[in-house]
Write an enzyme that holds these catalytic residues in place. Structure first.
Site, PDB file in Angstrom:
ATOM      1  N   ASP A   1      -1.201   6.310  -5.493  1.00  0.00           N
ATOM      2  CA  ASP A   1      -2.290   7.258  -5.778  1.00  0.00           C
ATOM      3  C   ASP A   1      -1.821   8.310  -6.770  1.00  0.00           C
ATOM      4  OD1 ASP A   1      -4.021   6.324  -3.387  1.00  0.00           O
ATOM      5  OD2 ASP A   1      -2.099   6.817  -2.461  1.00  0.00           O
TER       6      ASP A   1
ATOM      7  N   GLU B   1       0.460  -0.607  -4.793  1.00  0.00           N
ATOM      8  CA  GLU B   1      -0.611   0.373  -5.004  1.00  0.00           C
ATOM      9  C   GLU B   1      -0.028   1.754  -4.798  1.00  0.00           C
ATOM     10  OE1 GLU B   1      -4.010   2.938  -3.254  1.00  0.00           O
ATOM     11  OE2 GLU B   1      -2.002   2.520  -2.503  1.00  0.00           O
TER      12      GLU B   1
ATOM     13  N   GLU C   1      -4.310   3.853  -8.295  1.00  0.00           N
ATOM     14  CA  GLU C   1      -5.535   4.443  -7.753  1.00  0.00           C
ATOM     15  C   GLU C   1      -5.650   5.884  -8.231  1.00  0.00           C
ATOM     16  OE1 GLU C   1      -6.359   4.493  -3.443  1.00  0.00           O
ATOM     17  OE2 GLU C   1      -7.903   5.987  -3.913  1.00  0.00           O
TER      18      GLU C   1
ATOM     19  N   HIS D   1      -0.816  11.022  -2.196  1.00  0.00           N
ATOM     20  CA  HIS D   1      -2.105  10.631  -1.625  1.00  0.00           C
ATOM     21  C   HIS D   1      -2.962  11.824  -1.216  1.00  0.00           C
ATOM     22  CE1 HIS D   1      -4.852   9.536   1.659  1.00  0.00           C
ATOM     23  NE2 HIS D   1      -5.031   8.421   0.968  1.00  0.00           N
TER      24      HIS D   1
ATOM     25  N   HIS E   1       0.825  -1.206   0.000  1.00  0.00           N
ATOM     26  CA  HIS E   1       0.000   0.000   0.000  1.00  0.00           C
ATOM     27  C   HIS E   1       0.861   1.260   0.000  1.00  0.00           C
ATOM     28  CE1 HIS E   1      -2.912   2.807   2.229  1.00  0.00           C
ATOM     29  NE2 HIS E   1      -3.463   2.582   1.055  1.00  0.00           N
ATOM     30  N   ARG E   2       0.805   2.009  -1.083  1.00  0.00           N
ATOM     31  CA  ARG E   2       1.670   3.185  -1.307  1.00  0.00           C
ATOM     32  C   ARG E   2       3.147   2.767  -1.278  1.00  0.00           C
ATOM     33  NH1 ARG E   2      -1.375   7.393   2.884  1.00  0.00           N
ATOM     34  NH2 ARG E   2      -3.420   6.430   2.664  1.00  0.00           N
TER      35      ARG E   2
END
Ligand code: G3P
Ligand code: MG
Length: 247
Positions: A43, A41, A116, A56, A14-15
């Site tokens: 953003d 992942e 994302e 993010h 995540h990130r």
């Protein structure tokens, strides 16, 4: 339905490897690779002059030495910022990556991205347009396809209109909408739900339509194991070492 096949792995960084490197930086992706992740992942948001960058928050303050709104800052100004020192002096050279730069880094590392789309307010259409144009230009046809996701239905509609084959995931905090209707409309391959709002019945209902269920953000091994036992296909974690047995 869903002619876009993906080979999910159960753990998505995540990130990037966010517990060990500054989130959404190239260093966080390199660290994720070193720890054995296959999927990452991150953003994507637009600057005021329409450049896609990896960040993010809508503000620069938390993850850089800058201040102000991402959507009111030029790409040139963004490039001057230090996106690593807030995390550790070891990362003082990290910058906010451009989306193109991030994709090139992931191609080199052979990591599969979950992109994302995180539109700055009012930029839902344009962000999706730039993301898809960039992917079409840069991502190798022979590499596993990126998974495009967003909380923004508008962004996902644009992504789908520009690419009938790209895998699309619907991100939501909770299922308080007609997920099945939207998933059919978007030909979505997955639904990504906040851990606290998932339960076994819901997981079963989504999976029975042939879609993947992903959950965020899980940093506790017991919680992850419970979700997997209930049928969740993949989890987003900040803390890859905790899930080393799945990597
Ligand atoms: O895509 C899963 C997760 O990243 C969604 O929440 O706020 O961390 O982007 P957020
Ligand atoms: Mg995200």
């Amino acid at each position: 339905m869903m002619d876009s096949i993906i080979q999910l792995s159960p753990i998505i960084a995540h990130r990037g490897a966010r517990s060990l490197a500054p989130e959404n930086t190239l260093a966080a992706m390199q660290k994720a690779k070193a720890l054995g992740a296959e999927w990452v992942e991150f953003d994507v948001m637009l600057t005021v002059d329409g450049e896609a960058i990896v960040i993010h928050d809508t503000r620069l303050d938390r993850t850089t030495n800058g201040v102000g709104e991402v959507g009111e800052t030029t790409y040139k100004e963004i490039l001057k910022l230090d996106a690593g020192s807030w995390f550790s002096s070891e990362y003082k050279k990290e910058k906010i990556p451009g989306f193109s730069e991030m994709l090139k880094c992931l191609i080199d590392l052979e990591l599969i991205p979950n992109v994302e789309i995180k539109p700055y307010p009012g930029q839902d259409n344009k962000t999706a347009l730039v993301v898809m144009e960039t992917i079409h230009k840069l991502w190798p046809k022979t590499a596993p396809k990126p998974l495009i996701s967003s909380f923004s239905i508008e962004s996902l509609r644009v992504a789908r209109s520009l690419d009938p084959h790209v895998p699309i995931g619907i991100v939501c905090t909770e299922i308080n909408f007609d997920w099945k209707k939207l998933a059919e409309e978007l030909n979505a391959i997955s639904v990504h739900v906040c851990e606290k709002n998932l339960n076994a019945d819901l997981i079963h209902a989504i999976k029975s339509t042939g879609r993947y269920v992903l959950s965020y953000t899980i940093n506790n091994l017991a919680s992850g194991k419970k979700l997997f036992s209930e049928g969740v296909d993949a989890i987003f974690t900040d803390d890859l070492p905790t899930f080393s047995e799945y990597l």
